[in-house]
Each structure stands twice: as structure tokens, then as C-alpha cells.
Scaffold this active site. Structure first.
Site, PDB file in Angstrom:
ATOM      1  N   TRP A 139      -9.041 -12.823 -10.816  1.00 58.63           N
ATOM      2  CA  TRP A 139      -8.114 -13.559  -9.961  1.00 58.63           C
ATOM      3  C   TRP A 139      -7.829 -14.959 -10.496  1.00 58.63           C
ATOM      4  O   TRP A 139      -7.361 -15.830  -9.777  1.00 58.63           O
ATOM      5  CB  TRP A 139      -8.627 -13.619  -8.526  1.00 58.63           C
ATOM      6  CG  TRP A 139      -8.401 -12.311  -7.809  1.00 58.63           C
ATOM      7  CD1 TRP A 139      -7.720 -11.230  -8.265  1.00 58.63           C
ATOM      8  CD2 TRP A 139      -8.867 -11.965  -6.494  1.00 58.63           C
ATOM      9  NE1 TRP A 139      -7.728 -10.226  -7.326  1.00 58.63           N
ATOM     10  CE2 TRP A 139      -8.420 -10.644  -6.238  1.00 58.63           C
ATOM     11  CE3 TRP A 139      -9.613 -12.634  -5.527  1.00 58.63           C
ATOM     12  CZ2 TRP A 139      -8.703  -9.986  -5.030  1.00 58.63           C
ATOM     13  CZ3 TRP A 139      -9.890 -11.976  -4.337  1.00 58.63           C
ATOM     14  CH2 TRP A 139      -9.441 -10.670  -4.092  1.00 58.63           C
ATOM     15  N   CYS A 142     -12.497  -6.738   5.824  1.00 56.87           N
ATOM     16  CA  CYS A 142     -12.271  -7.853   4.911  1.00 56.87           C
ATOM     17  C   CYS A 142     -12.510  -9.158   5.669  1.00 56.87           C
ATOM     18  O   CYS A 142     -12.816  -9.147   6.873  1.00 56.87           O
ATOM     19  CB  CYS A 142     -10.842  -7.795   4.354  1.00 56.87           C
ATOM     20  SG  CYS A 142     -10.668  -8.566   2.725  1.00 56.87           S
ATOM     21  N   HIS A 168      -5.951  -6.800   8.088  1.00 59.53           N
ATOM     22  CA  HIS A 168      -4.661  -7.229   7.568  1.00 59.53           C
ATOM     23  C   HIS A 168      -3.517  -6.904   8.520  1.00 59.53           C
ATOM     24  O   HIS A 168      -2.357  -7.166   8.221  1.00 59.53           O
ATOM     25  CB  HIS A 168      -4.408  -6.609   6.193  1.00 59.53           C
ATOM     26  CG  HIS A 168      -5.387  -7.084   5.163  1.00 59.53           C
ATOM     27  ND1 HIS A 168      -6.625  -6.510   5.021  1.00 59.53           N
ATOM     28  CD2 HIS A 168      -5.329  -8.090   4.266  1.00 59.53           C
ATOM     29  CE1 HIS A 168      -7.277  -7.138   4.055  1.00 59.53           C
ATOM     30  NE2 HIS A 168      -6.522  -8.098   3.588  1.00 59.53           N
ATOM     31  N   SER A 224     -15.285 -14.988   5.977  1.00 61.81           N
ATOM     32  CA  SER A 224     -14.462 -16.092   6.471  1.00 61.81           C
ATOM     33  C   SER A 224     -14.029 -15.866   7.909  1.00 61.81           C
ATOM     34  O   SER A 224     -13.894 -14.728   8.369  1.00 61.81           O
ATOM     35  CB  SER A 224     -13.224 -16.257   5.585  1.00 61.81           C
ATOM     36  OG  SER A 224     -12.461 -15.068   5.570  1.00 61.81           O
TER      37      SER A 224
END
Length: 747
Positions: A553, A719, A687, A425
Site C-alpha cells: 500500500w 474490517c 463497508h 479502528s
């Protein structure tokens, strides 16, 4: 019959805490204004719990980021490099969580890991040689007094010393014995100060007791609490959750705890342990209402269990903190026929009160609940069920084997050494979110929406080419969440409007609900993945979420096994994989970020209860693709070192791990286990908002190459970049590709 809860969702009914904290990050609120806001939020929550009729109300379960981090700050467990910076206390707190990069210095965030078997994350404390444990913080005391001033007598909550020791990192030169002594002394001071304030109870959370506990660990636990409770002037509740305490039960019941909290939902041996005997001078806090799932409690089953143990000195409570479920069903648009099956945090308060009334002789709530469970909830999908029954061993095996595929893919792709990519993403800007919301509300046409998404994809593809990434991504601008997006395109799923749950800090997730049998009704990602691939000569990865992560999830069903539910999802995603392949997508990433999440906390159960079906479920997804289709997967923010052999059995071609924030600790185990799969360990932490310099990334790559053969290494962030801003994303990725360019020239 009394009732209590272990903890309550801190983010607020409408994620108020998230939005306020992010305003502070943007300097739109001062720390004093943020504190004032949080004070009002806590007041609202305490009064809500009190008005529900639940008597045992916790305090200090609130946190701006994480309660383990709060405990570390309370006890002065702060890294030396941070103490040397001229930062305020709030700046230090958030620097530990998010890192700090500014005029006062540059410091990385502390590692972040999964909180046991949940999707919540904690910040890992670190004991260093210079660590001096002392009670320097005052949050636990202030919040108790704050509630008391409102006329609400709460039970302060704190992460226990044994669990804190188990979860923390120790620098090599640290003497654990000295840390235990200092920690015990500090906790004794906390107990004394709370007693001086008038607190009747203190809840000490020790979830580490539900894991495998060695004789040495049990001895350490016993020594801590013998000293801690020796002259305590307050009632101490030992609270456990996420399983049973079979290894520690006999030790625990002999210690002078006033109360012991046990999990009746995930604790498979809890009832069996209680039948062996429970001291009559202690209060049993029975965790009979599920704190991790959203289905209504079956009152009759709960009453039957409690009848078996026949305890008089009993408090009914939740199996764990309600942090792990959404706030309330009141804000949902489900029909009453559907909504009646759900209990979010606020509704679970009512369930506790109902159960207490039923045990006292009331019948109306029990009869209503029995009728709910007597009716069929949905129509079964017989086709899907038959497909599951027909699966054979060969359906889980990809051919040819890994080594043969590796050579075929080497010729097919001809990637350079240290191929670069991202995890999937790109930043979900305000414009992207607003446009998607307008489309969802039918305020713009599908044509206008598609033009916008295409424009975003085109711009980011061009930029990726400009900085020299080798394998591109389309950016996932059409997706709201990596699980919800897929669930919205599968039958058998339901979606809440406001069912947010905290994952870490200000990051929330909105887990979909698996309502019935799952099946794919139409292609999900093919449209935009194939569009992106047609815009460039470079390879563009197809991006999917794997079946285990989709299950883990989501809020799962409780009427069938997790295995069967996962296999239903796996068959649906398998269809998507094959459709991507047919449409020219040659590299497909199937994310299993949450693979470890439901791994049993006891090692003896790892394979028989979980890995023996979850790993094959992943293989089922990609078992039918061609040898020259390269399968990637991604895993993040968990400890994977002890399940490396199982991960290798996933039979992916490339695996990217989150490893940057944990100092690449996984690399030694990959080397020791002769890990066959190519790896992208993650060269910087997404993050945190800080931007890694080129030299910093080069140093990280150097550490990777010291442990992993050059031909096996991929270079990527750790990530997806959805939550980051555009400036920090472009700067960090530009530095990453420049670092790789320089290393290639040096090799």
C-alpha cells in the site's frame, strides 16, 4: 507516433467526486445535481488530456463507484431481490455497492473484491436464473456523446465480456452457455449503437487474459470474439494490462481486432511474444508508461525496448489505467530535487508525448531525462542493508510451535467461547480529524492534543466494556491511515499532500512513497497502546500494520527488489512488536490486509515470485515474541481460498478474514485444508451503512460453527470501523455482542 491512455483518475484533482457523492448519500445533493457536477468534472478531465497533446482520449472510464458495476447495470445484470424493490435507478446502483436499509426494504451490498493485483476494488456481478441480459443502460453512449458535443472524439471503454464472465458469480442453476450467447448479443448491440453515434474506436478491456488461461477458457474467448467482431462497423481495441498474454497471444493476433493493447511494464514476456510476430494490419498499443507507480519513466530504457520490437503501426500508451496513481504533482510541496523524480497521472501524459517526440527524433527531453537517472537519489543506510544480509533461516521461525503455544495461551488468557473483539479502528469523526489537523498545523499544543486522544480512548474503552467485548481496542484516533501513520515514523519514507488514489467508491487512500532504505527511528504505537492497556483490566490489542501490507500500500522503489524492501520494513515492525510486548501489551494484531495484492496473477509464479518471501517476512516480525504473547492478523477483500496453506504458514495465533460480504465462502476451504489457526471470519459487513439485526448475526455465527470448530472461532466485524458513523457502529456492535451472549446461553 500517436499516444493514448487507457483510463484517467475519476475522483478529481482534489477528490471532488468523493465529496459530491457523499453529499448525495447525506441527501445534501439530488441525483440530478450529482449528475450535473460529474458532467463538469468529466469535461475538465477530457480537456486536460486533449491539451496535453495525447490523442487517444477514453470515455466511460468515469464511474460514481466502479466500472464493473457500471457494466453490470448497463447490461441489466441486477439481482432479482433488488429489482423487486421500488427503488430508483440510482438507488439500485448504490444499493448494489453499499446495501440499502430503509422504508423500501433491506438488502445487503454485493461482494467487493480486489481488482487483480491492485488496491482498487470492484463490485462482483451475479448471474441468476432470472437474469435477462439486455442493454438497458445508456451511460456509455451518453458519455461518448457528451464528449463529442464538446468537440472531443473519445474512445469509449468497457469491461470485456470474457473478463466480466471471469469476475462474476454464477448461481448454481445458471447455464453459462446461455449467458455467453446473451452477453455476446448485448455487446454486439453496444458496438452497433456506438458506431451509429459516430465512434471510430471501442476499447474492450480484457485483463483476465494475463492470468492462467485454460484451453476451455481460451475457446470461450475465441467464440465470443469471432461472433462479436464478425460484422463490427467500428475499430475494436482489445486492451490488456497487469501482465502478458502468453496463453492467449496466438489466438488474439488471429482475431480481427483493429488494435491490441499490451503491457510492457508487468508483462514479463510481452517483448518475447512480439518478437514471434505481430500482424501488420493491426495497431499495437504499447503500454510503456507505468500506470501503477509514481516514478519518472526512464526514457532511454523505454526507447531501447521499443527499438527491439521495431513496430511501425504503434501507439504509445500507459501500462494500465491511470486510476491507480494520484492526479498531479503540481499540488505537492516537495522540493524540485525530489519532485523531479515523480510522475503522477497528469505528468504521465507529458511522458507519453515526450516519448513520441523522442522516437520522432527530438533529443532535448531525452538528455534531461538521462541526467535525472544519472544522479544518486538518496544516501544508503548501510546498517539496514547489513541487517538484511545477516538474516538466517532461524530468524523466521517462532518457538515453541503453534500447538504448544495454543495450550499456553489458553491458560494465560482464559477467554470465553466465541471471544469477541473488533478489528481495530473506531469512527474517525469530524472532530477527531479536525483536532488531528490542528495539531499537525501547530494550532494546538501536544498537551492539548494528547488530552483529546486520551479522552477518546477512555470513552470508547468504557463503552466496549459496557457492551461486553472480550478483547478491546484503543480505537486508533491518533492515526490518519494504517500505512501512512507507520511510514511517517520510519526513515526512508516520503508523504504527498494530495496524492489520493481511489480504493473503492468514495474511499480514497494516500499511499506513502518509499524513497530510500527503511528503518525505525523511535517507538511508533507504544505510547497509546500501553496507555489504553493501563486503563482497563481487560486485554487491549496492540494494533500494527504488517510489512507486506505497508509495502503493497505504498509506492515502492524500483531500484531494489520488493523482497528486500519488505524485509527492511519487517525488521522495523519487529522492533515495534518487541517494544509493545515489553510494555505489557499481550495481544498484538499485525494486519496484512493487502497480503494478496502483489500475488502474481499466474499461479505458477505464486511461490517463487512472491509467497516464498512475503510469508517469511511476516514471520520475521513476530518470531521473537514470547509464547504467551498472542499474535493476530487481519486480511480483507481478496480471494484467499486458494492460498490457505500459505496463510497458515504465517504462524499467527488468530486470523480474522473478511468473509461476511462473500457469504462466508472461505469456510469450506478452511475446513478442507484443516486450517490450524483460530479464525474470526467477520460476522457483518462494515463497508455498508446497514445495521445487522441480532438474529441475522446469530444466523451468520451458526453458519461459521457448522464449518469451523467452536474452540477456533472468534467473533468480530469484517474490517476496521474508521469509515463508519458512530450510531451505526454502536448499534451493530451491540447487536453482535448480544448475539454472542444468546448463543453462549444456548450452547
Amino acid at each position: 507516433m500517436k499516444t493514448a491512455i487507457i483510463g484517467f483518475p475519476r475522483i478529481g484533482e482534489n477528490r471532488e467526486l468523493k465529496f459530491a457523492t457523499e453529499k448525495y448519500f447525506r441527501n445534501e445533493l439530488t441525483i440530478d445535481e450529482l449528475e450535473d457536477f460529474s458532467k463538469e468534472l468529466r469535461k475538465k478531465h477530457w480537456q486536460l488530456i486533449k491539451n496535453s497533446g495525447v490523442e487517444g482520449i477514453p470515455s466511460n472510464d468515469f464511474s460514481f463507484y466502479d466500472t464493473t458495476l457500471d457494466t453490470a447495470c448497463l447490461l441489466n445484470i441486477i439481482p432479482k431481490e433488488l429489482t423487486e424493490l421500488s427503488l430508483s435507478e440510482s438507488e439500485k446502483y448504490f444499493a448494489l455497492a453499499r446495501g440499502y436499509q430503509g422504508e423500501k426494504g433491506d438488502i445487503k451490498a454485493r461482494p467487493m473484491k480486489k481488482w487483480f493485483n491492485t488496491n482498487y476494488h470492484y463490485i462482483v456481478p451475479k448471474f441468476e436464473k432470472d437474469t435477462t441480459i439486455s442493454v438497458t443502460g445508456d451511460k456509455i453512449f451518453k458519455e461518448y456523446q457528451e464528449a463529442k458535443n464538446l468537440g472531443i472524439d473519445t474512445r469509449p471503454v468497457i469491461v470485456g465480456p470474457f473478463t466480466l464472465l471471469q469476475l462474476s458469480e454464477f448461481a448454481p442453476e445458471v447455464d453459462r452457455g446461455n449467458i455467453v450467447v446473451e452477453l455476446t448479443t448485448a455487446y454486439k448491440e453496444i458496438i452497433q449503437r456506438l458506431s451509429d453515434l459516430g465512434a471510430e474506436w471501442l476499447q474492450i478491456d480484457e485483463p483476465s487474459l494475463v492470468k492462467d488461461v485454460t484451453a476451455a477458457e481460451l475457446q470461450e474467448f475465441q467464440a465470443i470474439y469471432q461472433e462479436l467482431l464478425a460484422d463490427a462497423k467500428i475499430k475494436v481495441l482489445l486492451q490488456t494490462y497487469f501482465g502478458d498474454i502468453r496463453d492467449a497471444y496466438e489466438t488474439v493476433i488471429k482475431l480481427p481486432f483493429a488494435g491490441i493493447g499490451l503491457d510492457f511494464i508487468e508483462g514479463r514476456k510481452t517483448v518475447e511474444l512480439l518478437k514471434q510476430g505481430f500482424p501488420q494490419d493491426k495497431v499495437l498499443f504499447a503500454g510503456v508508461v507505468n500506470g501503477k507507480n509514481i516514478w519518472r519513466n526512464n526514457y532511454q530504457q523505454t526507447v531501447d525496448v521499443l527499438t527491439q520490437i521495431n513496430q511501425e503501426n504503434l501507439v504509445l500508451t500507459t501500462s494500465c489505467s491511470l486510476l491507480h496513481v494520484p492526479f498531479t504533482t503540481e499540488n505537492e510541496d516537495f522540493s524540485n530535487e525530489i519532485k523531479q523524480h515523480f510522475a503522477f497521472a497528469k505528468e504521465k501524459l507529458t511522458e507519453l508525448v515526450d516519448l513520441a517526440d523522442i522516437l520522432a527524433g527530438a533529443e532535448e527531453a531525452l538528455k534531461t531525462n538521462q541526467k535525472l537517472f544519472a544522479d544518486n537519489r538518496f544516501i544508503e543506510n548501510k546498517v539496514v542493508q547489513e541487517k538484511i544480509k545477516a538474516l538466517a533461516a532461524e530468524d523466521y521461525v517462532r518457538k515453541p510451535d503453534f500447538e504448544e503455544r495454543k495450550e499456553l495461551q489458553k491458560d494465560a488468557f482464559d477467554f470465553p467461547i466465541l471471544p469477541t473483539t473488533t478489528i481495530g479502528s473506531f469512527p474517525q469523526t469530524r472532530e477527531v480529524k479536525l483536532t488531528r489537523a490542528k495539531y499537525k498545523r501547530h494550532e494546538i499544543s501536544e498537551e492539548v492534543y494528547d488530552q483529546f486522544i486520551a479522552q477518546q480512548i477512555n470513552e470508547w474503552l468504557k463503552w466496549q466494556e459496557e457492551i461486553g467485548l472480550d478483547v478491546l481496542v484503543h480505537g486508533e484516533f491518533e492515526r490518519n491511515d494504517m500505512v501512512e501513520y507507520f511510514g511517517q515514523n520510519l526513515s526512508g519514507y516520503l508523504f504527498s499532500k494530495n496524492g489520493w488514489v481511489q480504493s473503492y467508491g468514495t474511499r480514497g487512500v494516500k499511499p506513502p512513497i518509499i524513497w530510500g532504505d527503511v528503518a525505525r527511528e523511535k517507538p511508533i504505537t507504544v505510547k497509546w497502546s500501553s496507555y489504553a492497556q493501563n486503563q482497563t483490566e481487560k486485554i487491549v490489542k496492540g494494533m500494527l500494520t504488517g510489512p507486506v501490507t505497508i509495502l503493497n500500500w505504498s509506492f515502492p522503489r524500483e531500484d531494489i527488489s520488493l523482497k528486500d524492501s519488505t524485509l527492511q520494513i519487517a525488521l522495523a515492525i519487529q522492533e515495534e512488536v518487541l517494544d509493545l510486548e515489553k510494555n505489557g501489551v499481550r495481544v498484538i494484531q499485525i494486519d496484512e490486509a493487502a497480503l494478496r495484492e502483489k500475488l502474481p496473477l499466474r499461479k505458477t509464479d505464486w511461490y517463487s515470485e512472491y509467497l516464498d518471501w512475503s510469508i517469511p517476512a511476516f514471520r520475521l516480525v513476530h518470531s521473537k515474541v514470547q509464547a504467551t504473547t498472542q499474535i493476530h492478523t487481519h486480511m480483507c477483500y481478496s480471494e484467499f481460498t486458494d492460498i490457505i496453506p500459505a496463510i497458515d504458514q504465517m504462524d499467527a495465533d488468530v486470523i480474522s478474514f473478511e468473509a461476511s460480504r462473500s457469504n462466508l465462502a472461505i469456510l469450506d476451504e478452511l475446513k478442507r485444508q484443516h486450517f490450524k489457526t483460530a479464525v474470526g471470519p467477520g460476522v457483518y459487513d462494515i463497508h455498508s451503512p446497514r445495521i445487522p439485526a441480532v438474529d441475522e448475526i446469530k444466523q451468520t455465527i451458526g453458519k461459521i460453527l457448522a464449518k469451523v470448530p467452536l474452540e477456533k472461532v472468534w467473533i468480530n466485524p469484517d474490517c476496521g470501523l474508521k469509515t463508519r458513523g458512530i450510531p451505526e457502529t454502536t448499534a451493530s456492535l451491540t447487536n453482535m455482542t448480544e448475539a454472542v451472549k444468546q448463543i453462549r446461553e444456548e450452547l
